[in-house]
Design an enzyme around this catalytic site. Sequence first.
Site, PDB file in Angstrom:
ATOM      1  N   GLY B  79       8.802  31.496  -9.912  1.00 39.38           N
ATOM      2  CA  GLY B  79       8.114  30.609 -10.954  1.00 39.38           C
ATOM      3  C   GLY B  79       8.077  29.352 -10.769  1.00 39.38           C
ATOM      4  O   GLY B  79       8.873  28.897  -9.985  1.00 39.38           O
ATOM      5  N   LEU B  80       7.588  28.570 -11.678  1.00 38.95           N
ATOM      6  CA  LEU B  80       7.640  26.941 -11.799  1.00 38.95           C
ATOM      7  C   LEU B  80       8.952  26.598 -11.796  1.00 38.95           C
ATOM      8  O   LEU B  80       9.897  27.043 -12.440  1.00 38.95           O
ATOM      9  CB  LEU B  80       6.630  26.425 -12.727  1.00 38.95           C
ATOM     10  N   SER B  81       9.095  25.190 -11.262  1.00 39.08           N
ATOM     11  CA  SER B  81      10.278  24.529 -11.651  1.00 39.08           C
ATOM     12  C   SER B  81      10.585  24.300 -13.418  1.00 39.08           C
ATOM     13  O   SER B  81       9.431  24.143 -14.047  1.00 39.08           O
ATOM     14  CB  SER B  81      10.305  23.074 -11.257  1.00 39.08           C
ATOM     15  N   GLY B  84      12.748  28.604 -16.078  1.00 39.11           N
ATOM     16  CA  GLY B  84      13.925  29.715 -16.502  1.00 39.11           C
ATOM     17  C   GLY B  84      14.551  30.508 -15.550  1.00 39.11           C
ATOM     18  O   GLY B  84      15.260  31.260 -16.066  1.00 39.11           O
ATOM     19  N   THR B  86      16.736  30.204 -13.080  1.00 38.82           N
ATOM     20  CA  THR B  86      18.226  30.141 -12.936  1.00 38.82           C
ATOM     21  C   THR B  86      18.976  30.774 -13.890  1.00 38.82           C
ATOM     22  O   THR B  86      19.737  31.567 -13.641  1.00 38.82           O
ATOM     23  CB  THR B  86      18.840  28.695 -12.621  1.00 38.82           C
ATOM     24  N   SER B 152       9.788  29.470  -4.618  1.00 39.40           N
ATOM     25  CA  SER B 152       8.974  30.497  -3.684  1.00 39.40           C
ATOM     26  C   SER B 152       7.482  30.297  -4.071  1.00 39.40           C
ATOM     27  O   SER B 152       7.123  31.534  -4.397  1.00 39.40           O
ATOM     28  CB  SER B 152       9.710  31.759  -3.587  1.00 39.40           C
TER      29      SER B 152
END
Lengths: 239, 239
Positions: B79-81, B84, B86, B152
Amino acid sequence: MYKETSVRSVMKTISWRFLATLTTFSLVWIFTGKIDTALTVGGLEVIIKMIIYFFHERGWNRIKWGRKHIEPFVVWITGLSGSGKTEVARIVTEKLREMKINADHLDGETIRDIFPRTGFSRDEVTRHIERVGLLASRLEKNGVFVVASFISPFSESREFVRSLCNNFIEIHLATPMEYCEKLDHNNLYSRARAGEIRNLAGVDVEYEAPEDPDLILDISRDGIEQTARKVNFYLKKFM
Amino acid sequence: MYKETSVRSVMKTISWRFLATLTTFSLVWIFTGKIDTALTVGGLEVIIKMIIYFFHERGWNRIKWGRKHIEPFVVWITGLSGSGKTEVARIVTEKLREMKINADHLDGETIRDIFPRTGFSRDEVTRHIERVGLLASRLEKNGVFVVASFISPFSESREFVRSLCNNFIEIHLATPMEYCEKLDHNNLYSRARAGEIRNLAGVDVEYEAPEDPDLILDISRDGIEQTARKVNFYLKKFM
């Protein structure tokens, strides 16, 4: 990974009960001389103790005490091409597995196939070993025992790997260069001498021997099998 | 890793014997009315059955049947930076560990610190993800359950990782870009917009959303905790 199923505990309960009630029945019969008392006591025992045994078994499954914790290690086998690293490492790994130890063998050749696009320059070899070291240390941290067989000619990168691992055991396969070159399994030495390949440790790149390895072994003296046995014998002190 | 020590088996033997002999003693006493017979039978039982129990216990330790084998998996959270990944991955890993599962969390940021010298160009990101995939799959093959949280952005490298793993579960944290950018935890979006950093997925590199992920979740709708719960609930079907 494995989990103790309830069905397994039930089967253990039954197998034990058979043995145990046979004993009780025999004892009561012998000491009272009455087979009907022996049967009654034996019969009731079957039911009551099966229930107690089941809960006793499940209770112990929750108790950690007495499960010996063995700290995983990384056995790092370094040496020239042809020094016997791969074969020794394979046997060492097999012996560990026979001891029910979760062990993995990381080998120079196979890892190169999967860590994509790695060259043979000093810098690329160093980075490659660093990555392998990360892989090894991460496996170690997750309870996997690692046997790594890599030429890994540079002290600096081996020390980097040591710094990543909790329990790093360095083994130098110091099989003499002449012996390695005479066998020349993959024709690496002849190709390096002919200038067809470059950066072969011992030919056009210096092999920096470990200064203080845990073990120094030599397959030209001991043979593969005996060398592997010496490694496994040494590892026993960590288990 | 853990090994059942002999001392543990001895302690189990004793704790069981106490419970069991108390039962036998009571039964014999009740049915014969004779306390001396009950004591004799109970006394002999203690000795004989302790011996039988010990060997019964050691015997079962050699039997694999009934130990449920759970196939490890790799949960890949993409998913995008700021979507959520992490935080969700951390909770998912914790819950797995609470279930006594040997789980490891591989996270984009921490792995970058240890996989040395990796850049942010498309090619370097691809190679980085390939290496992480190798790490994840090797852990998986050694019985470790992996939760990986990486932006990724490229389908191709995610598919490469899938091809390495036995049991690859792809989760798309499809938190909307606006939400991620509004929070902008590490000021990545503002810095990318200002041209200070490059190759941020969603800004100057396309984020290629998974075509057929196992789960699509969104922390702007469910929050971190609930999203993690949904992941863990989904994972139950693999355990």
